[in-house]
Enzyme design. Structure first.
Site, PDB file in Angstrom:
ATOM      1  N   ARG A   1       2.034  63.713  58.537  1.00 33.59           N
ATOM      2  CA  ARG A   1       2.549  64.345  57.309  1.00 33.59           C
ATOM      3  C   ARG A   1       1.411  64.719  56.360  1.00 33.59           C
ATOM      4  NH1 ARG A   1       6.159  59.186  56.113  1.00 33.59           N
ATOM      5  NH2 ARG A   1       6.016  59.191  58.379  1.00 33.59           N
TER       6      ARG A   1
ATOM      7  N   LYS B   1      -2.270  51.419  66.081  1.00 37.95           N
ATOM      8  CA  LYS B   1      -0.956  51.526  66.716  1.00 37.95           C
ATOM      9  C   LYS B   1      -0.714  50.335  67.642  1.00 37.95           C
ATOM     10  CE  LYS B   1       0.379  55.903  67.381  1.00 37.95           C
ATOM     11  NZ  LYS B   1       1.550  55.910  66.505  1.00 37.95           N
TER      12      LYS B   1
HETATM   13  N1  BES Z   1       2.426  60.478  66.338  1.00 38.69           N
HETATM   14  C1  BES Z   1       3.208  59.448  65.796  1.00 38.69           C
HETATM   15  C2  BES Z   1       4.696  59.607  66.078  1.00 38.69           C
HETATM   16  C3  BES Z   1       5.136  59.528  67.521  1.00 38.69           C
HETATM   17  C4  BES Z   1       5.570  58.326  68.044  1.00 38.69           C
HETATM   18  C5  BES Z   1       5.162  60.642  68.308  1.00 38.69           C
HETATM   19  C6  BES Z   1       5.994  58.266  69.350  1.00 38.69           C
HETATM   20  C7  BES Z   1       5.588  60.590  69.621  1.00 38.69           C
HETATM   21  C8  BES Z   1       6.007  59.403  70.151  1.00 38.69           C
HETATM   22  C9  BES Z   1       3.042  59.409  64.278  1.00 38.69           C
HETATM   23  O1  BES Z   1       1.783  59.758  63.810  1.00 38.69           O
HETATM   24  C10 BES Z   1       3.282  58.011  63.817  1.00 38.69           C
HETATM   25  O2  BES Z   1       2.522  57.160  64.149  1.00 38.69           O
HETATM   26  N2  BES Z   1       4.367  57.815  63.075  1.00 38.69           N
HETATM   27  C11 BES Z   1       4.736  56.537  62.571  1.00 38.69           C
HETATM   28  C12 BES Z   1       5.024  56.648  61.099  1.00 38.69           C
HETATM   29  C13 BES Z   1       5.119  55.322  60.380  1.00 38.69           C
HETATM   30  C14 BES Z   1       3.790  54.608  60.393  1.00 38.69           C
HETATM   31  C15 BES Z   1       5.587  55.546  58.956  1.00 38.69           C
HETATM   32  C16 BES Z   1       5.967  56.082  63.341  1.00 38.69           C
HETATM   33  O3  BES Z   1       6.809  56.912  63.685  1.00 38.69           O
HETATM   34  O4  BES Z   1       6.049  54.899  63.640  1.00 38.69           O
HETATM   35 MN    MN Z   2       0.424  58.141  63.772  1.00 41.62          MN
END
Ligand code: BES
Ligand code: MN
Ligand code: ZN
Length: 493
Positions: free
Chosen positions: A344, A269
């Site tokens: 997901r 991340k």
């Molecule tokens: N847990 C995150 C989403 C999230 C982001 C929750 C900010 C709360 C605050 C999720 O697992 C994630 O990383 N989602 C990605 C998906 C993408 C890689 C397709 C996202 O939203 O960027």
């Molecule tokens: Mn994630």
């Protein structure tokens, strides 16, 4: 948690502080709300005019503004009144007023009695919000969360008890979300769920290790973490005396995303500052667990099953890689694109398991799923997806009345081809087509696993956590989903 005090003078004057609510619309004069007989008795007893006291402060009329005045009388414990703006007297305004009162007594060992709420709906809205405002996480202070004693002056003790149960569930969710991720690994989540199940008399089963063979998504994510690995936690609520006839009850299944920390995995991340908030990535599972924890005390005539999909998304030698192909529960093969789209994968196993084994009448999932969900809606509304528009509209209304608002988003079929793959049935991260609709394509992915079930997806990435200490929320986990689900489940029976 929340107490009832008889609405008479003797009971009131033995508290430390009394809260009285006033309204003021436009140029109209100030008026006090609630039990007018009781308010008149207090004015007489303390020899004050409440209208004069408030008018002195030149109130704006906004819900939640709060004026503190000293009072004195021999033999009375009460030495202060909180005069709080109750806006237009509506439920949202009573919530705002409640949160302001709660915050005022947060961490203080004093007894507060509120006179603002009369009806069942008012007691529930206002009472819960006082407790939310008073909430604080106790690891830092080492003190119990509930130092203040909070009561509502009413004869309706049943509604107060109900509000207390709901507030307790919200505290449970918040405590789980606030717990640091070095403590709350998936095993810890299972232990907490067991404690709650034992205390409340809920059935529980936990799967781990080899038992998780069919759960390819949960394993692919969770095996990135050294032991203890992922856990599949199933809890069941059946109303008292209905064990034999449970099949006749409506069956609600709630699948919660329980990522105990989300580093993103190999697709780390970025920027790294975004990662600290990811201890909250189990907020969906926390809300589901907290919801079911309240049901034995409320006894709705509904069967409820909660599936907590618990795993850590770590960066390690056993982490999955972009280009891996995994098999979700039920056999769908999936090409892994971005290991940060882990939510997901764990949810799809839970949804497919529910469809194959649980025969749900309503199949919900709740997850901090996509950053995109916050882009359109901000942090006050959760994104709701469902093909059942009538149910969705009922749930939008339920969101308004419960205080946890949702907005229906479209499942846009034009974007479905973003999930195609050359090497598997699907790719999970919607990398084809560049539709810039991350929250929609995540929902479309999940829809592949819900069969014919009446399915509702809640993306709480924005609402699950608050970055500021404001209103009902302390900084951190909000418990979003708990009131939404409890209110709706109560409305079913
Ligand atoms: N847990 C995150 C989403 C999230 C982001 C929750 C900010 C709360 C605050 C999720 O697992 C994630 O990383 N989602 C990605 C998906 C993408 C890689 C397709 C996202 O939203 O960027
Ligand atoms: Mn994630
Ligand atoms: Zn995540």
């Amino acid at each position: 948690m929340l107490h009832t005090v008889a609405p008479d003078l003797d009971s009131l004057i033995s508290a430390d502080v009394l809260a009285l609510g006033f309204t003021k619309s436009g140029d109209n004069p100030v008026e006090f709300i609630g039990n007018s007989r009781l308010i008149a008795a207090l004015e007489k007893y303390f020899e004050i005019s409440l209208i004069d006291e408030v008018t002195f402060f030149q109130p704006s009329g906004k819900a939640g503004e709060l004026f503190e005045i000293p009072v004195l009388h021999d033999g009375a414990q009460v030495d202060r009144l909180y005069l709080v703006g109750a806006g237009d007297g509506s439920l949202p305004a009573l919530r705002t007023a409640g949160a302001a009162l709660g915050k005022k007594v947060r961490g203080k060992a004093i007894e507060l009695i509120s006179l603002l709420a009369e009806s069942r709906a008012e007691i529930r809205a206002h009472g819960v919000s006082i407790l939310l405002g008073a909430y604080s996480w106790n690891l830092k202070t080492g003190k119990p969360t509930e130092l203040a004693t909070i009561a509502i002056a009413t004869k309706d003790s049943a509604s107060v008890t109900e509000a207390g149960v709901i507030a307790r569930a919200l505290y449970t969710a918040r405590d789980l979300i606030h717990t640091p991720s070095n403590i709350k690994n998936p095993l810890w989540m299972a232990e907490e769920a067991k404690k709650i199940a034992d205390e409340k008399g809920l059935a529980i089963s936990v799967l781990s290790g080899k038992e998780l063979a069919p759960f390819g998504g949960l394993r692919a994510v969770g095996n990135s973490s050294p032991k203890p690995g992922p856990r599949f936690i199933e809890l069941t609520y059946i109303p008292k005396g209905k064990a034999r006839s449970a099949a006749a009850l409506p069956h609600v299944v709630i699948v919660g995303k329980g990522i105990t920390f989300d580093t993103g995995g190999v697709s780390l991340k970025r920027p790294y500052e975004f990662m600290t908030a990811m201890k909250s990535d189990m907020a969906g599972a926390a809300a589901a667990l907290a919801t079911i924890s309240a049901l034995p005390d409320l006894q709705p005539q509904v069967k409820v099953t909660v599936l907590m999909m618990c795993a850590e998304n770590a960066l390690s030698g056993t982490a999955q890689r972009p280009s891996d192909v995994i098999t979700q529960y039920g056999g769908t093969t999936v090409e892994i694109i971005n290991t940060d789209a882990e939510g997901r994968l764990v949810l799809a196993d839970g949804l497919a398991y529910a469809v194959a084994n649980l025969d749900p009448d309503y199949l919900f999932d709740i997850a901090t799923l996509t950053g995109s969900a916050t882009l359109g809606l901000g942090r006050q509304y959760a994104a709701l997806y469902s093909r059942d528009n009538k149910l969705a509209q009922e749930l939008v209304a339920n969101g308004e009345s419960s205080g946890e608002r949702v907005w229906q988003m479209p499942l846009i079929d034009d974007y479905a081809d973003s999930l195609e793959s050359d090497v598997a049935d699907l790719n999970h991260a919607a990398d084809k087509g560049n539709y810039s609709a991350g929250s929609v394509t995540a929902a479309l992915y999940l829809e592949h696993f819900v069969g014919d079930a009446r399915w509702v997806h809640l993306d709480i990435a924005g609402t699950g956590r608050s970055e500021t200490d404001s209103g009902e929320n302390a900084k951190g986990g909000t418990g979003f989903g708990v009131r939404f689900f409890i209110d709706w489940i109560l409305s079913l029976s």
